[in-house]
Design a protein around this motif. Sequence first.
Motif, short mmCIF file in Angstrom:
data_model
loop_
_atom_site.label_atom_id
_atom_site.label_comp_id
_atom_site.label_asym_id
_atom_site.label_seq_id
_atom_site.Cartn_x
_atom_site.Cartn_y
_atom_site.Cartn_z
N MET A 245 -14.44 -12.91 17.25
CA MET A 245 -13.72 -11.73 17.74
C MET A 245 -12.98 -12.03 19.04
O MET A 245 -11.82 -11.65 19.22
CB MET A 245 -14.69 -10.57 17.95
N ALA A 246 -13.69 -12.72 19.95
CA ALA A 246 -13.08 -13.06 21.24
C ALA A 246 -11.91 -14.01 21.06
O ALA A 246 -10.86 -13.85 21.70
CB ALA A 246 -14.13 -13.66 22.17
N ILE A 247 -12.05 -15.00 20.19
CA ILE A 247 -10.99 -15.98 19.98
C ILE A 247 -9.77 -15.33 19.33
O ILE A 247 -8.63 -15.59 19.73
CB ILE A 247 -11.51 -17.15 19.11
N ILE A 248 -9.99 -14.48 18.34
CA ILE A 248 -8.87 -13.82 17.68
C ILE A 248 -8.14 -12.89 18.65
O ILE A 248 -6.91 -12.82 18.65
CB ILE A 248 -9.36 -13.05 16.43
N GLY A 249 -8.89 -12.20 19.50
CA GLY A 249 -8.24 -11.34 20.50
C GLY A 249 -7.54 -12.17 21.56
O GLY A 249 -6.38 -11.89 21.92
N GLY A 250 -8.21 -13.18 22.07
CA GLY A 250 -7.65 -14.03 23.13
C GLY A 250 -8.74 -14.34 24.14
O GLY A 250 -8.99 -13.53 25.02
N VAL A 251 -9.37 -15.50 24.00
CA VAL A 251 -10.58 -15.78 24.75
C VAL A 251 -10.34 -15.91 26.25
O VAL A 251 -11.24 -15.68 27.06
CB VAL A 251 -11.27 -17.05 24.20
N GLU A 252 -9.12 -16.25 26.67
CA GLU A 252 -8.83 -16.40 28.08
C GLU A 252 -8.23 -15.13 28.68
O GLU A 252 -7.61 -15.17 29.74
CB GLU A 252 -7.90 -17.59 28.31
N ASN A 253 -8.43 -14.02 28.01
CA ASN A 253 -7.94 -12.73 28.48
C ASN A 253 -9.02 -11.69 28.21
O ASN A 253 -9.33 -11.39 27.06
CB ASN A 253 -6.63 -12.36 27.78
N LEU A 254 -9.61 -11.15 29.27
CA LEU A 254 -10.76 -10.26 29.15
C LEU A 254 -10.45 -9.03 28.30
O LEU A 254 -11.22 -8.64 27.42
CB LEU A 254 -11.21 -9.83 30.55
#
Length: 310
Positions: A245-254
């Motif tokens: 989920m975090a990677i698909i959303g964007g792991v370097e953006n909270l």
Amino acid sequence: MKKASLKKATLFVGLLLVGLLVPLIIKSPYWLHVFVMAYFYGLLAATWSFLDGYAGQFSFGNIALVVIAGYTSGLLGTYTGLPLPLGMIAGVLAAGAVGLIIGYLCLRFRGAYLSLFTIAFAEAIRIILNTEHKFTRGPCGLRVEGLFGTSSQVPYYYLMFFILAVSLFMMYRVLKSRWGLFFKAIREDDEAASSMGVNIVRYKIIAFVVTSIFCGIGGVFYAHFSQMLTPNFGQIATMGLVIGMAIIGGVENLIAAMLGGIILEFGLEGLREFGAWRMVLFGGLLMLVVRFARNGLLAPVYKKVIGEEV
């Protein structure tokens, strides 16, 4: 910079207002339950973004910290009669203490070695809880007291929404402080950061402890929301789901990681009629994102709209 700050403030206020209005529009207990779980997964995705995306510590241990916090609160309430608020605080503190220990033990681990260590830790916790029938009741599950004396989902919705909003704001403030700069320096090259005077030991431990506390907050809420804890919730597959989920959303953006958790939980729930195939679709989407959109799907949108990274 001021324009970007205004856009961020507008985005935060907009999301806050939308969140507050949801129970006034949606009356279905089922969908309110889905909203609560979506916010829960959004919080977990944000904590993983904080630890890996900003501090560069690729860990599978977050879900174990959630379970530790939930079981600590539940066991104290069941066997000692400790008041619910004190049990919840104890659960959060237990997660923070374990995070401190993990952070210390993992100081010399990098990359795959850190991941393997945290996988082993998470599996050890799950197995211990699964085989300890006397206190945890093993796979039968531990019944936990609810937070509210009502079957309505509305109080749980607002509480989880409040937890998510406050946790996100606090993590955001940490990342915008000097700590955040040190975390990013460690992520990029810890040896170079050390040579520039950054205390690597201190800030790696701080990253683990901060992450553990927010995982603990999510864990005690989940325990008393579901009112039934089972060890299998802490399995590696659940952590893999959060990481995806975090990677698909964007792991370097909270913010993007948090929104990825929320949106994908709704997507998976909407595809429930397809059974296991929904996880196949999730895995396929994850592979496409890793191959063609390394910054995730939502992080580039956030950067374009706001004008800067979180």
